[in-house]
Design an enzyme around this catalytic site. Sequence first.
Site, PDB file in Angstrom:
ATOM      1  N   ARG A  85     -71.739   0.259  37.874  1.00 31.62           N
ATOM      2  CA  ARG A  85     -71.272  -0.918  38.614  1.00 31.62           C
ATOM      3  C   ARG A  85     -72.411  -1.923  38.732  1.00 31.62           C
ATOM      4  O   ARG A  85     -72.529  -2.797  37.905  1.00 31.62           O
ATOM      5  CB  ARG A  85     -70.718  -0.477  39.979  1.00 31.62           C
ATOM      6  CG  ARG A  85     -69.932  -1.539  40.698  1.00 31.62           C
ATOM      7  CD  ARG A  85     -69.128  -0.986  41.864  1.00 31.62           C
ATOM      8  NE  ARG A  85     -69.947  -0.425  42.934  1.00 31.62           N
ATOM      9  CZ  ARG A  85     -69.447   0.114  44.046  1.00 31.62           C
ATOM     10  NH1 ARG A  85     -68.142   0.151  44.232  1.00 31.62           N
ATOM     11  NH2 ARG A  85     -70.239   0.602  44.976  1.00 31.62           N
ATOM     12  N   ARG A  93     -75.017   7.007  53.685  1.00 26.20           N
ATOM     13  CA  ARG A  93     -74.165   5.813  53.821  1.00 26.20           C
ATOM     14  C   ARG A  93     -72.693   6.217  53.884  1.00 26.20           C
ATOM     15  O   ARG A  93     -71.939   5.968  52.955  1.00 26.20           O
ATOM     16  CB  ARG A  93     -74.358   4.879  52.609  1.00 26.20           C
ATOM     17  CG  ARG A  93     -75.751   4.341  52.384  1.00 26.20           C
ATOM     18  CD  ARG A  93     -75.731   3.248  51.309  1.00 26.20           C
ATOM     19  NE  ARG A  93     -75.045   3.671  50.098  1.00 26.20           N
ATOM     20  CZ  ARG A  93     -75.639   4.128  49.004  1.00 26.20           C
ATOM     21  NH1 ARG A  93     -76.951   4.214  48.938  1.00 26.20           N
ATOM     22  NH2 ARG A  93     -74.915   4.495  47.965  1.00 26.20           N
ATOM     23  N   LYS A 130     -67.789  -2.503  55.679  1.00 27.45           N
ATOM     24  CA  LYS A 130     -67.223  -3.544  54.806  1.00 27.45           C
ATOM     25  C   LYS A 130     -65.707  -3.568  54.960  1.00 27.45           C
ATOM     26  O   LYS A 130     -65.117  -2.596  55.458  1.00 27.45           O
ATOM     27  CB  LYS A 130     -67.618  -3.237  53.360  1.00 27.45           C
ATOM     28  CG  LYS A 130     -67.122  -1.874  52.882  1.00 27.45           C
ATOM     29  CD  LYS A 130     -67.931  -1.354  51.708  1.00 27.45           C
ATOM     30  CE  LYS A 130     -67.307  -0.098  51.143  1.00 27.45           C
ATOM     31  NZ  LYS A 130     -68.220   0.617  50.240  1.00 27.45           N
ATOM     32  N   CYS A 140     -38.956  -3.887  53.668  1.00 27.16           N
ATOM     33  CA  CYS A 140     -38.924  -5.347  53.538  1.00 27.16           C
ATOM     34  C   CYS A 140     -40.266  -5.918  53.988  1.00 27.16           C
ATOM     35  O   CYS A 140     -41.155  -5.187  54.405  1.00 27.16           O
ATOM     36  CB  CYS A 140     -37.801  -5.933  54.387  1.00 27.16           C
ATOM     37  SG  CYS A 140     -36.206  -5.125  54.176  1.00 27.16           S
ATOM     38  N   MET A 141     -40.397  -7.222  53.919  1.00 25.24           N
ATOM     39  CA  MET A 141     -41.674  -7.824  54.320  1.00 25.24           C
ATOM     40  C   MET A 141     -41.962  -7.574  55.806  1.00 25.24           C
ATOM     41  O   MET A 141     -43.112  -7.281  56.175  1.00 25.24           O
ATOM     42  CB  MET A 141     -41.661  -9.325  54.039  1.00 25.24           C
ATOM     43  CG  MET A 141     -43.012  -9.982  54.238  1.00 25.24           C
ATOM     44  SD  MET A 141     -42.997 -11.751  53.973  1.00 25.24           S
ATOM     45  CE  MET A 141     -42.683 -11.863  52.231  1.00 25.24           C
ATOM     46  N   ASP A 142     -40.920  -7.656  56.629  1.00 27.92           N
ATOM     47  CA  ASP A 142     -41.131  -7.598  58.083  1.00 27.92           C
ATOM     48  C   ASP A 142     -40.361  -6.492  58.782  1.00 27.92           C
ATOM     49  O   ASP A 142     -40.489  -6.324  59.997  1.00 27.92           O
ATOM     50  CB  ASP A 142     -40.699  -8.926  58.720  1.00 27.92           C
ATOM     51  CG  ASP A 142     -41.209 -10.108  57.943  1.00 27.92           C
ATOM     52  OD1 ASP A 142     -42.438 -10.177  57.755  1.00 27.92           O
ATOM     53  OD2 ASP A 142     -40.399 -10.921  57.486  1.00 27.92           O
ATOM     54  N   TYR A 182     -32.427  -3.988  50.645  1.00 25.96           N
ATOM     55  CA  TYR A 182     -32.430  -4.641  49.322  1.00 25.96           C
ATOM     56  C   TYR A 182     -32.228  -3.627  48.203  1.00 25.96           C
ATOM     57  O   TYR A 182     -32.826  -2.548  48.217  1.00 25.96           O
ATOM     58  CB  TYR A 182     -33.779  -5.325  49.086  1.00 25.96           C
ATOM     59  CG  TYR A 182     -34.030  -6.545  49.937  1.00 25.96           C
ATOM     60  CD1 TYR A 182     -33.217  -7.674  49.841  1.00 25.96           C
ATOM     61  CD2 TYR A 182     -35.112  -6.581  50.812  1.00 25.96           C
ATOM     62  CE1 TYR A 182     -33.472  -8.810  50.610  1.00 25.96           C
ATOM     63  CE2 TYR A 182     -35.378  -7.709  51.581  1.00 25.96           C
ATOM     64  CZ  TYR A 182     -34.552  -8.819  51.479  1.00 25.96           C
ATOM     65  OH  TYR A 182     -34.814  -9.936  52.234  1.00 25.96           O
ATOM     66  N   HIS A 202     -75.752   5.232  43.792  1.00 29.39           N
ATOM     67  CA  HIS A 202     -74.395   5.502  44.285  1.00 29.39           C
ATOM     68  C   HIS A 202     -73.726   6.523  43.369  1.00 29.39           C
ATOM     69  O   HIS A 202     -73.959   6.518  42.161  1.00 29.39           O
ATOM     70  CB  HIS A 202     -73.601   4.193  44.317  1.00 29.39           C
ATOM     71  CG  HIS A 202     -72.312   4.259  45.087  1.00 29.39           C
ATOM     72  ND1 HIS A 202     -72.217   4.817  46.343  1.00 29.39           N
ATOM     73  CD2 HIS A 202     -71.063   3.830  44.779  1.00 29.39           C
ATOM     74  CE1 HIS A 202     -70.954   4.715  46.765  1.00 29.39           C
ATOM     75  NE2 HIS A 202     -70.237   4.137  45.831  1.00 29.39           N
TER      76      HIS A 202
HETATM   77  C1  LIG Z   1     -68.391   1.864  50.334  1.00 34.87           C
HETATM   78  C2  LIG Z   1     -69.701   2.437  49.980  1.00 34.87           C
HETATM   79  C3  LIG Z   1     -70.163   3.596  50.619  1.00 34.87           C
HETATM   80  C4  LIG Z   1     -69.296   4.437  51.535  1.00 34.87           C
HETATM   81  O1  LIG Z   1     -68.428   5.196  50.717  1.00 34.87           O
HETATM   82  P1  LIG Z   1     -67.405   6.270  51.326  1.00 34.87           P
HETATM   83  O2  LIG Z   1     -66.806   6.894  50.125  1.00 34.87           O
HETATM   84  O3  LIG Z   1     -66.411   5.492  52.099  1.00 34.87           O
HETATM   85  O4  LIG Z   1     -68.191   7.199  52.157  1.00 34.87           O
HETATM   86  C5  LIG Z   1     -71.453   4.000  50.356  1.00 34.87           C
HETATM   87  N1  LIG Z   1     -72.242   3.312  49.476  1.00 34.87           N
HETATM   88  C6  LIG Z   1     -71.806   2.219  48.818  1.00 34.87           C
HETATM   89  C7  LIG Z   1     -72.719   1.524  47.862  1.00 34.87           C
HETATM   90  C8  LIG Z   1     -70.519   1.762  49.031  1.00 34.87           C
HETATM   91  O5  LIG Z   1     -70.082   0.687  48.366  1.00 34.87           O
END
Ligand SMILES: *Cc1c(COP(=O)(O)O)cnc(C)c1O
Length: 369
Positions: free
Chosen positions: A133, A218, A35, A309-311, A262, A162
């Site tokens: 969540r 995951r 992601k 700065c920005m750049d 700045y 999770h």
């Molecule tokens: C992003 C995410 C992960 C991976 O998490 P890490 O902490 O980067 O290993 C696993 N499961 C879900 C549901 C996530 O949103």
Amino acid sequence: MRATRALIHLENLVHNLGIVTELSGPERSICLAVKADAYGHGAVAVARTALEAGVSRLAVATIEEARELRDAGITAPILLLSPIREEEADEAVAASTEPMVTDEHWIRLFAEAANRNGTVLPVHLKVDTGMGRIGCPPERAADLAVAVRNEPALLLAGTATHFPAADMEDTDFTEQQIDRFSRVVESIRGAGADPGLIHAGNSAAILRYHDALFDMVRPGIMAYGYYPSGDFPREYTLLPVMELETRVLFLKEVPAGTPISYGLTYRTSERTTIATLPVGYGDGYFRLLSNKAEVRIGERRYPVAGRICMDQTMIDLGPQSSVSIDDPVVLFGPGGPDAEDLSESVGTIPYEITCSVSKRVPRIYLGPE
Ligand SMILES: *Cc1c(COP(=O)(O)O)cnc(C)c1O
């Protein structure tokens, strides 16, 4: 090409995935979180390399992210981790994602979308065992699993939860979650439904809770070379995958007391050389790092001088510098400083540092592909 670029060391990704495999065991499948453009690294190249290295599934947050992978010819299963709008249900099916379901309403919506598209949609039942969540309450899981099973257009491909605290030293909360989730799985089987692939473990759990890895893990951040937080003993050598690099493009010698950038927040303490780098917060090099971060040129570290700065960003090379125009400068990467160092100086996590490297910065892929 522009001096500022993100070198993506794919060989380090493969190395880190080797550690994931070592810890989770070769019998478990790996679903890599790609992601947010693979945490800023570039989703397509990361996904290709990871699939080549033995990862079997990918996880994204949005349908656009799934689409990008499909358009690149990637056919592996893609989990859709985040909730979507009802009007996106057909697109979720069209992009062959495997969405999370959390209630009867979405089971019905996805079943209708799958029917409209003449297909069977694999879905994962998401159970909230403590993240707060998305997900169904644990006591609803068995009924929902049965509801999925009773929809001919859906397949219960998995059951997931999770962990919000698997990186913390106190293990009580996560152990209770593991317990709760194990009972959820039993309740689903008890109701005569097949829970599919059971998965929970993020990077923190892979590193710390070996009895919570179920059928599939995951990982995200550890594949990109970082521990999820500072609370971990550094038992395994994770190698940062991203190296944010720029070059010295302007040099000047200035007397003591010269204000830099700045707000005049930095004044040289002696006669010194100031270098200007063509990188700034517009590239994702946070302004909060002003007067805090260090960069590396060769083996030496130099402080950021004044506001970013920005750049552009200035660094103080000291009175006796031999740095020249076009010398490469590492803002963060495998040889340090790394994204964790930067994250600590501004109170965030390495995830946010790599995710924030903006679209303006070209990604250059090095290593196996
Ligand atoms: C992003 C995410 C992960 C991976 O998490 P890490 O902490 O980067 O290993 C696993 N499961 C879900 C549901 C996530 O949103």
